[in-house]
Enzyme design. Structure first.
Site, PDB file in Angstrom:
ATOM      1  N   PRO A  13      62.525  43.128  70.138  1.00 63.67           N
ATOM      2  CA  PRO A  13      63.325  42.038  70.283  1.00 63.67           C
ATOM      3  C   PRO A  13      62.820  40.901  70.947  1.00 63.67           C
ATOM      4  O   PRO A  13      62.287  41.242  72.414  1.00 63.67           O
ATOM      5  CB  PRO A  13      64.706  42.697  70.683  1.00 63.67           C
ATOM      6  CG  PRO A  13      64.399  43.967  71.228  1.00 63.67           C
ATOM      7  CD  PRO A  13      63.111  44.456  70.427  1.00 63.67           C
ATOM      8  N   ASN A  14      63.024  39.644  70.848  1.00 56.85           N
ATOM      9  CA  ASN A  14      62.800  38.473  71.365  1.00 56.85           C
ATOM     10  C   ASN A  14      61.280  38.100  71.744  1.00 56.85           C
ATOM     11  O   ASN A  14      60.826  37.141  72.238  1.00 56.85           O
ATOM     12  CB  ASN A  14      63.579  38.411  72.520  1.00 56.85           C
ATOM     13  CG  ASN A  14      64.892  38.474  72.785  1.00 56.85           C
ATOM     14  OD1 ASN A  14      65.336  37.777  71.953  1.00 56.85           O
ATOM     15  ND2 ASN A  14      65.709  39.419  73.211  1.00 56.85           N
ATOM     16  N   ARG A  21      59.556  31.381  75.534  1.00 56.12           N
ATOM     17  CA  ARG A  21      60.737  32.194  76.151  1.00 56.12           C
ATOM     18  C   ARG A  21      60.100  32.495  77.561  1.00 56.12           C
ATOM     19  O   ARG A  21      59.118  33.016  77.913  1.00 56.12           O
ATOM     20  CB  ARG A  21      60.786  33.542  75.602  1.00 56.12           C
ATOM     21  CG  ARG A  21      61.577  34.562  76.315  1.00 56.12           C
ATOM     22  CD  ARG A  21      61.311  35.854  75.515  1.00 56.12           C
ATOM     23  NE  ARG A  21      62.135  36.937  76.338  1.00 56.12           N
ATOM     24  CZ  ARG A  21      61.892  38.351  76.217  1.00 56.12           C
ATOM     25  NH1 ARG A  21      60.849  38.793  75.546  1.00 56.12           N
ATOM     26  NH2 ARG A  21      62.613  38.882  76.810  1.00 56.12           N
ATOM     27  N   TYR A  26      56.319  35.196  80.817  1.00 52.74           N
ATOM     28  CA  TYR A  26      55.637  35.972  79.643  1.00 52.74           C
ATOM     29  C   TYR A  26      54.320  34.917  79.391  1.00 52.74           C
ATOM     30  O   TYR A  26      53.710  35.440  78.396  1.00 52.74           O
ATOM     31  CB  TYR A  26      56.624  36.058  78.745  1.00 52.74           C
ATOM     32  CG  TYR A  26      57.841  36.950  78.829  1.00 52.74           C
ATOM     33  CD1 TYR A  26      57.370  38.381  79.097  1.00 52.74           C
ATOM     34  CD2 TYR A  26      59.026  36.493  78.879  1.00 52.74           C
ATOM     35  CE1 TYR A  26      58.242  39.161  79.435  1.00 52.74           C
ATOM     36  CE2 TYR A  26      59.894  37.340  79.280  1.00 52.74           C
ATOM     37  CZ  TYR A  26      59.718  38.882  79.465  1.00 52.74           C
ATOM     38  OH  TYR A  26      60.960  39.829  79.850  1.00 52.74           O
ATOM     39  N   ASN A  77      55.244  47.612  72.314  1.00 52.09           N
ATOM     40  CA  ASN A  77      56.086  46.829  73.218  1.00 52.09           C
ATOM     41  C   ASN A  77      57.506  46.698  72.802  1.00 52.09           C
ATOM     42  O   ASN A  77      57.869  45.960  71.634  1.00 52.09           O
ATOM     43  CB  ASN A  77      55.472  45.441  73.529  1.00 52.09           C
ATOM     44  CG  ASN A  77      56.224  44.668  74.739  1.00 52.09           C
ATOM     45  OD1 ASN A  77      57.411  45.122  74.957  1.00 52.09           O
ATOM     46  ND2 ASN A  77      55.725  43.443  75.120  1.00 52.09           N
ATOM     47  N   ALA A  80      63.399  44.844  75.476  1.00 48.36           N
ATOM     48  CA  ALA A  80      64.494  45.398  76.064  1.00 48.36           C
ATOM     49  C   ALA A  80      64.743  46.804  75.676  1.00 48.36           C
ATOM     50  O   ALA A  80      65.407  47.487  76.120  1.00 48.36           O
ATOM     51  CB  ALA A  80      65.657  44.470  75.857  1.00 48.36           C
ATOM     52  N   GLU A 101      51.940  52.145  75.610  1.00 46.30           N
ATOM     53  CA  GLU A 101      52.989  51.310  75.799  1.00 46.30           C
ATOM     54  C   GLU A 101      52.513  50.068  76.456  1.00 46.30           C
ATOM     55  O   GLU A 101      51.698  50.175  77.523  1.00 46.30           O
ATOM     56  CB  GLU A 101      54.061  52.165  76.854  1.00 46.30           C
ATOM     57  CG  GLU A 101      55.289  51.259  77.147  1.00 46.30           C
ATOM     58  CD  GLU A 101      56.367  51.900  77.932  1.00 46.30           C
ATOM     59  OE1 GLU A 101      56.259  53.251  78.050  1.00 46.30           O
ATOM     60  OE2 GLU A 101      57.079  51.516  78.535  1.00 46.30           O
ATOM     61  N   HIS A 103      53.497  46.281  78.188  1.00 44.06           N
ATOM     62  CA  HIS A 103      54.544  45.105  78.635  1.00 44.06           C
ATOM     63  C   HIS A 103      53.715  44.021  79.155  1.00 44.06           C
ATOM     64  O   HIS A 103      52.772  44.063  80.175  1.00 44.06           O
ATOM     65  CB  HIS A 103      55.367  45.494  79.690  1.00 44.06           C
ATOM     66  CG  HIS A 103      56.332  46.765  79.184  1.00 44.06           C
ATOM     67  ND1 HIS A 103      57.348  46.483  78.205  1.00 44.06           N
ATOM     68  CD2 HIS A 103      56.317  48.344  79.366  1.00 44.06           C
ATOM     69  CE1 HIS A 103      57.958  47.621  77.993  1.00 44.06           C
ATOM     70  NE2 HIS A 103      57.193  48.639  78.826  1.00 44.06           N
ATOM     71  N   ARG A 110      60.350  43.538  88.696  1.00 41.59           N
ATOM     72  CA  ARG A 110      61.285  42.764  88.230  1.00 41.59           C
ATOM     73  C   ARG A 110      62.895  43.490  88.600  1.00 41.59           C
ATOM     74  O   ARG A 110      62.700  44.162  89.511  1.00 41.59           O
ATOM     75  CB  ARG A 110      61.287  42.390  86.774  1.00 41.59           C
ATOM     76  CG  ARG A 110      59.821  41.745  86.447  1.00 41.59           C
ATOM     77  CD  ARG A 110      59.693  41.419  84.865  1.00 41.59           C
ATOM     78  NE  ARG A 110      60.948  40.831  84.508  1.00 41.59           N
ATOM     79  CZ  ARG A 110      61.299  40.483  83.387  1.00 41.59           C
ATOM     80  NH1 ARG A 110      60.392  41.133  82.211  1.00 41.59           N
ATOM     81  NH2 ARG A 110      62.279  39.739  82.854  1.00 41.59           N
TER      82      ARG A 110
HETATM   83  C1  DQA Z   1      59.064  43.133  78.219  1.00 38.01           C
HETATM   84  C2  DQA Z   1      59.927  43.487  79.466  1.00 38.01           C
HETATM   85  C3  DQA Z   1      61.058  44.058  78.884  1.00 38.01           C
HETATM   86  O1  DQA Z   1      61.913  44.134  79.930  1.00 38.01           O
HETATM   87  C4  DQA Z   1      61.732  42.812  78.375  1.00 38.01           C
HETATM   88  O2  DQA Z   1      63.257  43.051  77.942  1.00 38.01           O
HETATM   89  C5  DQA Z   1      60.843  42.027  77.151  1.00 38.01           C
HETATM   90  C6  DQA Z   1      59.513  42.255  77.390  1.00 38.01           C
HETATM   91  C7  DQA Z   1      57.299  42.666  78.310  1.00 38.01           C
HETATM   92  O3  DQA Z   1      56.680  42.568  77.576  1.00 38.01           O
HETATM   93  O4  DQA Z   1      57.274  42.440  79.692  1.00 38.01           O
HETATM   94  O5  DQA Z   1      61.577  41.842  76.070  1.00 38.01           O
HETATM   95  O6  DQA Z   1      58.945  44.380  77.359  1.00 38.01           O
END
Ligand code: DQA
Length: 153
Positions: A13-14, A21, A26, A77, A80, A101, A103, A110
């Site tokens: 998501p997102n 964003r 990011y 990835n 959240a 995995e 990120h 964080r």
């Molecule tokens: C994320 C880190 C997560 O905590 C966050 O909710 C994201 C992006 C990252 O790529 O840094 O949506 O996965």
């Protein structure tokens, strides 16, 4: 000609909002930019990639289920959902694939709630804090895993 290993790259998501964003966290790259870079690196590594994004937990679970038997490796990835989703962890465990995995941000510098990942329990390794480059590092790692013929999860 032998078929090339198939790598499923999943984004949660997102991540469709990348570029606009929280760019201080990011970066300015869009998910499309990251996908293009992944396709280029995958071609150089002789890997096939299927690159997807979903805001829905259920859809991500379904895609991981489908990867069992159709993909050779998973790069994820989960956004959240990383920190909350037992359903995605269970799907990854059931897929029995090597998992990397990723990120973009360094989740360890964080908020406290981001320091725990459900997915890590099923991952071969975790790459975080290198922005979009992390996906390319994950592809390099996956190519190495697959060429050493060590396809265990
Ligand atoms: C994320 C880190 C997560 O905590 C966050 O909710 C994201 C992006 C990252 O790529 O840094 O949506 O996965």
């Amino acid at each position: 000609m032998p078929t090339r290993p198939a790598i499923l790259i999943l984004n949660g998501p997102n991540l469709n909002m990348l570029g606009v964003r929280q760019p201080e966290l990011y970066g300015r790259e869009t998910l499309g930019d990251i996908e293009a870079a992944c396709r280029e690196r995958a071609a150089a590594l002789s890997l096939d990639v299927d690159f997807r994004q979903s805001n829905g937990e259920g859809e991500i679970v379904t895609w991981i289920q489908e990867a069992r038997g159709t993909a050779d490796g998973l790069i994820i990835n989960a956004g959240a959902y990383t920190h909350t989703s037992i359903a995605i962890l269970d799907a990854v465990l059931a897929a029995e694939l090597p998992v990397v995995e990723v990120h973009l941000s360094n989740i360890f510098r964080r908020e406290r709630f981001r320091r725990h990942s459900m997915i890590s329990e099923a991952a071969r390794g975790v790459i975080c804090g290198f922005g979009g480059q992390g996906y390319l590092l994950a592809l390099d790692a996956m190519a190495r895993i697959l060429t050493t013929d060590d396809r265990q999860p």
